[in-house]
Design an enzyme around this catalytic site. Structure first.
Site, PDB file in Angstrom:
ATOM      1  N   SER A  78       0.823  -1.213   0.000  1.00  0.00           N
ATOM      2  CA  SER A  78       0.000   0.000   0.000  1.00  0.00           C
ATOM      3  C   SER A  78       0.857   1.262   0.000  1.00  0.00           C
ATOM      4  O   SER A  78       1.902   1.330   0.663  1.00  0.00           O
ATOM      5  CB  SER A  78      -0.864  -0.011   1.264  1.00  0.00           C
ATOM      6  N   TYR A  96      -2.817  -0.630  10.127  1.00  0.00           N
ATOM      7  CA  TYR A  96      -2.996  -1.218   8.788  1.00  0.00           C
ATOM      8  C   TYR A  96      -1.722  -1.031   7.954  1.00  0.00           C
ATOM      9  O   TYR A  96      -1.181  -1.989   7.392  1.00  0.00           O
ATOM     10  CB  TYR A  96      -4.183  -0.553   8.072  1.00  0.00           C
ATOM     11  N   LYS A 156       1.331  -3.817   6.385  1.00  0.00           N
ATOM     12  CA  LYS A 156       1.819  -3.923   5.003  1.00  0.00           C
ATOM     13  C   LYS A 156       3.342  -3.758   4.968  1.00  0.00           C
ATOM     14  O   LYS A 156       4.048  -4.468   4.248  1.00  0.00           O
ATOM     15  CB  LYS A 156       1.129  -2.876   4.110  1.00  0.00           C
TER      16      LYS A 156
HETATM   17  O1  LIG Z   1     -16.273  11.866   2.572  1.00  0.00           O
HETATM   18  C1  LIG Z   1     -15.085  12.060   2.284  1.00  0.00           C
HETATM   19  C2  LIG Z   1     -14.128  11.002   2.256  1.00  0.00           C
HETATM   20  C3  LIG Z   1     -12.831  11.329   1.921  1.00  0.00           C
HETATM   21  N1  LIG Z   1     -12.490  12.603   1.626  1.00  0.00           N
HETATM   22  C4  LIG Z   1     -11.094  12.942   1.276  1.00  0.00           C
HETATM   23  O2  LIG Z   1     -10.754  12.216   0.121  1.00  0.00           O
HETATM   24  C5  LIG Z   1      -9.382  11.867   0.131  1.00  0.00           C
HETATM   25  C6  LIG Z   1      -9.265  10.372  -0.058  1.00  0.00           C
HETATM   26  O3  LIG Z   1      -9.879   9.693   1.042  1.00  0.00           O
HETATM   27  P1  LIG Z   1     -10.162   8.109   0.976  1.00  0.00           P
HETATM   28  O4  LIG Z   1     -10.760   7.666   2.267  1.00  0.00           O
HETATM   29  O5  LIG Z   1     -10.907   7.784  -0.269  1.00  0.00           O
HETATM   30  O6  LIG Z   1      -8.702   7.493   0.768  1.00  0.00           O
HETATM   31  P2  LIG Z   1      -7.466   7.406   1.781  1.00  0.00           P
HETATM   32  O7  LIG Z   1      -6.257   7.471   0.927  1.00  0.00           O
HETATM   33  O8  LIG Z   1      -7.536   8.389   2.875  1.00  0.00           O
HETATM   34  O9  LIG Z   1      -7.647   5.951   2.401  1.00  0.00           O
HETATM   35  C7  LIG Z   1      -7.790   4.859   1.508  1.00  0.00           C
HETATM   36  O10 LIG Z   1      -6.592   4.220   1.346  1.00  0.00           O
HETATM   37  C8  LIG Z   1      -6.074   3.622   2.532  1.00  0.00           C
HETATM   38  C9  LIG Z   1      -4.784   2.961   2.190  1.00  0.00           C
HETATM   39  O11 LIG Z   1      -3.938   3.825   1.543  1.00  0.00           O
HETATM   40  C10 LIG Z   1      -7.036   2.605   3.114  1.00  0.00           C
HETATM   41  O12 LIG Z   1      -7.194   1.497   2.270  1.00  0.00           O
HETATM   42  C11 LIG Z   1      -8.368   3.292   3.357  1.00  0.00           C
HETATM   43  O13 LIG Z   1      -9.286   2.345   3.873  1.00  0.00           O
HETATM   44  C12 LIG Z   1      -8.857   3.907   2.075  1.00  0.00           C
HETATM   45  O14 LIG Z   1     -10.075   4.600   2.276  1.00  0.00           O
HETATM   46  C13 LIG Z   1      -8.833  12.369   1.470  1.00  0.00           C
HETATM   47  O15 LIG Z   1      -8.208  13.588   1.267  1.00  0.00           O
HETATM   48  C14 LIG Z   1     -10.082  12.533   2.325  1.00  0.00           C
HETATM   49  O16 LIG Z   1      -9.927  13.502   3.322  1.00  0.00           O
HETATM   50  C15 LIG Z   1     -13.435  13.632   1.609  1.00  0.00           C
HETATM   51  O17 LIG Z   1     -13.111  14.768   1.324  1.00  0.00           O
HETATM   52  N2  LIG Z   1     -14.695  13.322   1.969  1.00  0.00           N
END
Ligand SMILES: O=c1ccn([C@@H]2O[C@H](COP(=O)(O)OP(=O)(O)O[C@H]3O[C@H](CO)[C@H](O)[C@H](O)[C@H]3O)[C@@H](O)[C@H]2O)c(=O)[nH]1
Length: 340
Positions: A117, A141, A145
């Protein structure tokens, strides 16, 4: 080629299996169905069970001695849950993966592709990361990894035939373009799931979580990669496994690391705009504080993937958005939520 795919009933694993089949290969799936879906393994070679079950693994290899490679996707994957349940995350993702790798070795399967990841990277000043960029896994998590990458490195150094490629995933979006599989969690927490749920009226408004990050517009930056592109990378990793070790000697013996991203950083505000363009309507939105454990984010330098496994992401972010919307419309015809 015949390939063992652990977690082949999950969102990414099932898409990898479809891509392998489309390319003429045969996936053999091992999945506990704790999180995976039975609907995704229909008409496929499937074993229900635990990745650490040695007896079952021996049975699989007795019945399919031609298996040449293993793609290890099975894992618990929710960052916030890992903070609440570290024991379960270390047990499932670390202890059991260690058993799996040791048992694979005993069964004569020495070629491993591991789902790692991008969350293990440290923050980078310009948000772009290469495989050599500093690492700083922060959640349990991400640590699981990172630990498994270290374990694999040691196996590769100690056992002469054992080789591994760790693929560091950025943010997968979309669904299988042929709509055989996609995201199945009912209340997704990831950004595209939230956008879809707002568009269809399930959520009242979309929250832009975090607006004061040091990015070009203050919102978080990520590298959104179509899950079909991600799946193709696994096909290429299997097909070019030997040549990856011949073309470029790895820095660590018999062990390669490859970023799987598009090479483009997209902020939440930019994603929102793209989403509204594809959807054809504005959606209600509001600025909100960042989520606990959130990070500014990163995007991939994707050169290594091209050099080692001749793979490059091809699909535009709009295809990912379109396929997510399409999948959302049909997924209840495919998944029987009453069964589990
Ligand atoms: O309702 C939301 C949800 C997310 N975001 C923003 O969107 C971006 C991406 O958020 P995600 O949750 O889609 O992705 P992340 O990279 O934060 O996390 C993802 O990648 C992680 C591993 O890298 C894990 O697998 C996790 O469960 C998965 O959601 C971030 O800036 C977050 O703050 C929003 O603005 N609003």
């Amino acid at each position: 080629m015949k390939v063992l795919v652990t977690g082949g009933a999950g969102y990414i694993g099932s898409t990898i299996c479809s891509a392998l089949e489309d390319a003429g290969h045969t996936p053999v799936i091992l999945d506990s169905l704790v999180n995976g879906r039975i609907e995704f393994v229909k008409n496929k070679i499937f074993y229900k069970g635990d990745i650490a079950d040695e007896k079952l693994l021996r049975e699989i290899f007795n019945e399919h001695p031609e298996i040449s490679h293993a793609i290890h996707c099975a894992a618990l994957i929710v960052v916030s849950e890992s903070v609440e349940k570290p024991y379960e995350y270390y047990r499932e993702n670390v202890s059991k993966s260690n058993e799996l790798f040791n048992n694979l070795k005993s069964c004569g399967c020495n070629n491993i592709v591991f789902s790692s990841s991008a969350s293990i990277y440290d923050a980078s000043p310009n948000f772009m990361v290469t495989e050599e960029s500093p690492l700083k896994p922060s959640s349990p998590y991400a640590k699981t990894k990172y630990i498994m990458e270290l374990v694999l490195q040691d196996y590769c150094s100690s056992f002469s035939n054992f080789r591994a490629i760790a693929l560091r995933y950025f943010n997968p979006i979309g669904a299988d373009p042929k709509m055989r599989s996609g995201v199945y969690v009912k209340d997704p927490s990831h950004v595209l799931g939230k956008l879809v749920d707002t568009a269809i009226g399930k959520n009242k408004e979309f929250h832009i979580t975090g607006t004061d990050w040091p990015t070009r517009d203050g919102s978080g930056i990520r590298d959104y990669i179509h899950v079909w592109d991600l799946a193709q990378a696994h096909v290429k990793a299997i097909e070019n496994f030997d040549s990856a070790f011949l073309t470029k000697p790895p820095k660590t013996k018999n062990y390669h690391v490859i970023n799987l991203g598009t090479g483009k950083g997209v902020t939440v505000k930019e994603l929102l705009k793209e989403f509204e363009n594809v959807y054809g309507k504005e959606i209600p939105k509001k600025e909100a504080p960042s989520r606990p454990g959130d990070v500014a984010g990163a995007y991939a330098n994707e050169n290594t993937a091209l050099d080692l496994i001749s793979w490059k992401a091809e699909l535009h972010i709009n295809s990912g958005i379109e396929d997510s919307l399409k999948w959302n419309n049909i997924r209840e015809n495919i998944i029987n939520y009453n069964s589990k």
